[in-house]
Design a protein around this motif. Sequence first.
Motif, PDB file in Angstrom:
ATOM      1  N   GLU A 169      59.857  72.954  33.135  1.00 59.38           N
ATOM      2  CA  GLU A 169      59.791  72.843  31.683  1.00 59.38           C
ATOM      3  C   GLU A 169      60.095  74.184  31.020  1.00 59.38           C
ATOM      4  OE1 GLU A 169      56.524  69.868  30.170  1.00 59.38           O
ATOM      5  OE2 GLU A 169      55.678  71.188  31.684  1.00 59.38           O
ATOM      6  N   ASN A 170      60.667  74.124  29.831  1.00 62.43           N
ATOM      7  CA  ASN A 170      60.854  75.301  28.998  1.00 62.43           C
ATOM      8  C   ASN A 170      60.040  75.137  27.730  1.00 62.43           C
ATOM      9  OD1 ASN A 170      62.640  76.632  30.691  1.00 62.43           O
ATOM     10  ND2 ASN A 170      64.439  75.712  29.752  1.00 62.43           N
ATOM     11  N   SER A 171      59.401  76.218  27.308  1.00 60.80           N
ATOM     12  CA  SER A 171      58.665  76.184  26.050  1.00 60.80           C
ATOM     13  C   SER A 171      59.638  76.323  24.890  1.00 60.80           C
ATOM     14  CB  SER A 171      57.662  77.341  26.013  1.00 60.80           C
ATOM     15  OG  SER A 171      58.357  78.576  25.822  1.00 60.80           O
ATOM     16  N   ASN A 172      59.106  76.454  23.701  1.00 59.15           N
ATOM     17  CA  ASN A 172      59.910  76.826  22.547  1.00 59.15           C
ATOM     18  C   ASN A 172      60.541  78.195  22.796  1.00 59.15           C
ATOM     19  OD1 ASN A 172      57.004  77.558  22.416  1.00 59.15           O
ATOM     20  ND2 ASN A 172      57.690  78.834  20.710  1.00 59.15           N
ATOM     21  N   ALA A 173      61.689  78.429  22.197  1.00 64.67           N
ATOM     22  CA  ALA A 173      62.369  79.724  22.324  1.00 64.67           C
ATOM     23  C   ALA A 173      62.221  80.494  21.016  1.00 64.67           C
ATOM     24  CB  ALA A 173      63.841  79.523  22.652  1.00 64.67           C
ATOM     25  N   ILE A 174      61.993  81.813  21.121  1.00 62.28           N
ATOM     26  CA  ILE A 174      61.800  82.655  19.941  1.00 62.28           C
ATOM     27  C   ILE A 174      62.767  83.832  19.999  1.00 62.28           C
ATOM     28  CG2 ILE A 174      60.188  84.136  18.683  1.00 62.28           C
ATOM     29  CD1 ILE A 174      57.917  82.409  19.739  1.00 62.28           C
ATOM     30  N   ASN A 175      63.516  84.014  18.931  1.00 57.70           N
ATOM     31  CA  ASN A 175      64.465  85.124  18.831  1.00 57.70           C
ATOM     32  C   ASN A 175      63.761  86.313  18.187  1.00 57.70           C
ATOM     33  OD1 ASN A 175      66.645  86.792  18.656  1.00 57.70           O
ATOM     34  ND2 ASN A 175      67.916  85.418  17.435  1.00 57.70           N
ATOM     35  N   CYS A 221      59.062  80.589  27.701  1.00 60.77           N
ATOM     36  CA  CYS A 221      58.284  80.421  28.930  1.00 60.77           C
ATOM     37  C   CYS A 221      58.924  79.318  29.766  1.00 60.77           C
ATOM     38  CB  CYS A 221      56.840  80.033  28.620  1.00 60.77           C
ATOM     39  SG  CYS A 221      55.966  81.216  27.573  1.00 60.77           S
ATOM     40  N   GLU A 222      58.914  79.528  31.068  1.00 60.64           N
ATOM     41  CA  GLU A 222      59.502  78.557  31.983  1.00 60.64           C
ATOM     42  C   GLU A 222      58.474  78.225  33.058  1.00 60.64           C
ATOM     43  OE1 GLU A 222      62.850  79.193  35.173  1.00 60.64           O
ATOM     44  OE2 GLU A 222      63.784  78.928  33.198  1.00 60.64           O
ATOM     45  N   SER A 223      58.190  76.951  33.243  1.00 65.15           N
ATOM     46  CA  SER A 223      57.166  76.547  34.204  1.00 65.15           C
ATOM     47  C   SER A 223      57.782  76.198  35.548  1.00 65.15           C
ATOM     48  CB  SER A 223      56.380  75.340  33.673  1.00 65.15           C
ATOM     49  OG  SER A 223      57.166  74.169  33.766  1.00 65.15           O
ATOM     50  N   GLY A 224      56.943  76.219  36.582  1.00 64.77           N
ATOM     51  CA  GLY A 224      57.406  75.877  37.915  1.00 64.77           C
ATOM     52  C   GLY A 224      57.812  74.429  38.044  1.00 64.77           C
ATOM     53  N   SER A 225      57.330  73.579  37.134  1.00 65.86           N
ATOM     54  CA  SER A 225      57.677  72.162  37.181  1.00 65.86           C
ATOM     55  C   SER A 225      58.978  71.863  36.439  1.00 65.86           C
ATOM     56  CB  SER A 225      56.537  71.330  36.578  1.00 65.86           C
ATOM     57  OG  SER A 225      56.281  71.726  35.239  1.00 65.86           O
ATOM     58  N   TRP A 248      54.534  79.041  35.907  1.00 61.85           N
ATOM     59  CA  TRP A 248      55.397  79.407  34.795  1.00 61.85           C
ATOM     60  C   TRP A 248      55.540  80.917  34.686  1.00 61.85           C
ATOM     61  CZ3 TRP A 248      52.355  82.390  31.923  1.00 61.85           C
ATOM     62  CH2 TRP A 248      50.993  82.088  31.850  1.00 61.85           C
ATOM     63  N   ARG A 249      56.563  81.350  33.970  1.00 60.37           N
ATOM     64  CA  ARG A 249      56.872  82.766  33.822  1.00 60.37           C
ATOM     65  C   ARG A 249      57.525  83.008  32.472  1.00 60.37           C
ATOM     66  NH1 ARG A 249      61.894  82.771  38.184  1.00 60.37           N
ATOM     67  NH2 ARG A 249      62.995  81.005  37.276  1.00 60.37           N
ATOM     68  N   LEU A 250      57.502  84.260  32.043  1.00 63.01           N
ATOM     69  CA  LEU A 250      58.101  84.645  30.770  1.00 63.01           C
ATOM     70  C   LEU A 250      59.546  85.064  31.008  1.00 63.01           C
ATOM     71  CD1 LEU A 250      57.601  85.129  27.738  1.00 63.01           C
ATOM     72  CD2 LEU A 250      57.029  87.493  28.312  1.00 63.01           C
ATOM     73  N   MET A 251      60.467  84.483  30.236  1.00 63.55           N
ATOM     74  CA  MET A 251      61.892  84.746  30.391  1.00 63.55           C
ATOM     75  C   MET A 251      62.447  85.396  29.129  1.00 63.55           C
ATOM     76  SD  MET A 251      62.342  83.458  33.424  1.00 63.55           S
ATOM     77  CE  MET A 251      64.139  83.399  33.559  1.00 63.55           C
ATOM     78  N   ARG A 252      63.557  86.120  29.313  1.00 66.42           N
ATOM     79  CA  ARG A 252      64.209  86.747  28.161  1.00 66.42           C
ATOM     80  C   ARG A 252      65.717  86.739  28.364  1.00 66.42           C
ATOM     81  NH1 ARG A 252      63.078  92.990  26.781  1.00 66.42           N
ATOM     82  NH2 ARG A 252      64.081  93.265  28.812  1.00 66.42           N
ATOM     83  N   CYS A 253      66.438  86.509  27.269  1.00 61.96           N
ATOM     84  CA  CYS A 253      67.893  86.595  27.288  1.00 61.96           C
ATOM     85  C   CYS A 253      68.315  87.697  26.326  1.00 61.96           C
ATOM     86  CB  CYS A 253      68.529  85.266  26.882  1.00 61.96           C
ATOM     87  SG  CYS A 253      70.345  85.313  26.887  1.00 61.96           S
ATOM     88  N   THR A 254      69.004  88.724  26.849  1.00 59.30           N
ATOM     89  CA  THR A 254      69.524  89.816  26.037  1.00 59.30           C
ATOM     90  C   THR A 254      71.038  89.864  26.204  1.00 59.30           C
ATOM     91  OG1 THR A 254      69.347  91.462  27.801  1.00 59.30           O
ATOM     92  CG2 THR A 254      67.388  91.102  26.437  1.00 59.30           C
ATOM     93  N   GLU A 255      71.653  90.911  25.675  1.00 64.25           N
ATOM     94  CA  GLU A 255      73.102  91.045  25.803  1.00 64.25           C
ATOM     95  C   GLU A 255      73.533  91.225  27.257  1.00 64.25           C
ATOM     96  OE1 GLU A 255      73.316  95.840  24.907  1.00 64.25           O
ATOM     97  OE2 GLU A 255      74.029  94.416  23.416  1.00 64.25           O
ATOM     98  N   LYS A 256      72.597  91.603  28.131  1.00 64.66           N
ATOM     99  CA  LYS A 256      72.917  91.761  29.548  1.00 64.66           C
ATOM    100  C   LYS A 256      72.884  90.433  30.291  1.00 64.66           C
ATOM    101  CE  LYS A 256      71.221  96.505  30.076  1.00 64.66           C
ATOM    102  NZ  LYS A 256      70.269  97.375  30.806  1.00 64.66           N
ATOM    103  N   GLY A 257      72.013  89.529  29.868  1.00 62.79           N
ATOM    104  CA  GLY A 257      71.884  88.260  30.559  1.00 62.79           C
ATOM    105  C   GLY A 257      70.452  87.768  30.522  1.00 62.79           C
ATOM    106  N   VAL A 258      70.147  86.787  31.365  1.00 62.26           N
ATOM    107  CA  VAL A 258      68.809  86.197  31.434  1.00 62.26           C
ATOM    108  C   VAL A 258      68.007  86.894  32.517  1.00 62.26           C
ATOM    109  CG1 VAL A 258      67.505  84.099  31.912  1.00 62.26           C
ATOM    110  CG2 VAL A 258      69.627  83.974  30.598  1.00 62.26           C
ATOM    111  N   GLU A 259      66.755  87.234  32.204  1.00 66.16           N
ATOM    112  CA  GLU A 259      65.922  87.910  33.189  1.00 66.16           C
ATOM    113  C   GLU A 259      64.502  87.375  33.165  1.00 66.16           C
ATOM    114  OE1 GLU A 259      65.404  92.074  32.299  1.00 66.16           O
ATOM    115  OE2 GLU A 259      65.785  91.721  30.180  1.00 66.16           O
TER     116      GLU A 259
END
Length: 231
Positions: free
Chosen positions: A149-155, A143-147, A108-119
């Motif tokens: 899954e996506n965790s809860n999203a927080i703004n 958070c996004e896992s290798g299997s 899994w890894r930490l993801m972020r979506c801003t005005e530029k896009g998803v990173e």
Amino acid sequence: MTSIHWRFFWYRNVSSNQSYTFKPLSDDGTTEEYYTLSPAGHIHTGRYVCRAGRGNSYYTDYSEPQFLWSGDLQSTVSLTVNPNRTQHFTSGTSVSLSCEEKVNSTGWRLMRCTEKGVEDLVESRWVTKSGSTQTRDSGVYWCESGSGENSNAINITVTDGDVILESPVHPVTEGDTVTLVCKHRTNISNIIKADFYKDGVLIRNETTGEKTIPVVSKSDEGFYKCTSNEG
């Protein structure tokens, strides 16, 4: 705009080699003013825009981007934020985001979506923004896992203003007690006179800077903010 003779084109904002591009969801667009993702899944989490076209040469500007999160409400990974609030001050503020596993999960890894896009922020369990926290750190995190899954999203919002509203990061359930706290950047005691608003309407004046909802109900849903002239 009437939809006669118009076609609508739909795009997902994707990253490639540290740049962001619009990837079309279909080549020919649609005659309908909507696009359906079916069945929706974690792979559809991202930032989307649309535009209209007529003939082969005329296109409108792109729409304002909209973020779509699709995940499992019972995910094995949970994103936590410390301090436990969605709004934060710039400069001197330390914010820690942590992907916590409920059961074993891999890649899994930490993801972020801003005005530029998803990173993809970092391939590790946690990331801390301290001291140099800036308004550009605002965005939707998950958070996004290798299997798959996506965790809860927080703004998360990082502001250079003087006032923030401290409220729980995660949704609350009916029957819970919730306290909203209005914080001023320069007030150490956190005891300030504050006005609290729900959906743009003034609902309460407080001299302590706090508003408590003793028993949360469905009618308490809404967008809250606070204002204060005290520092």
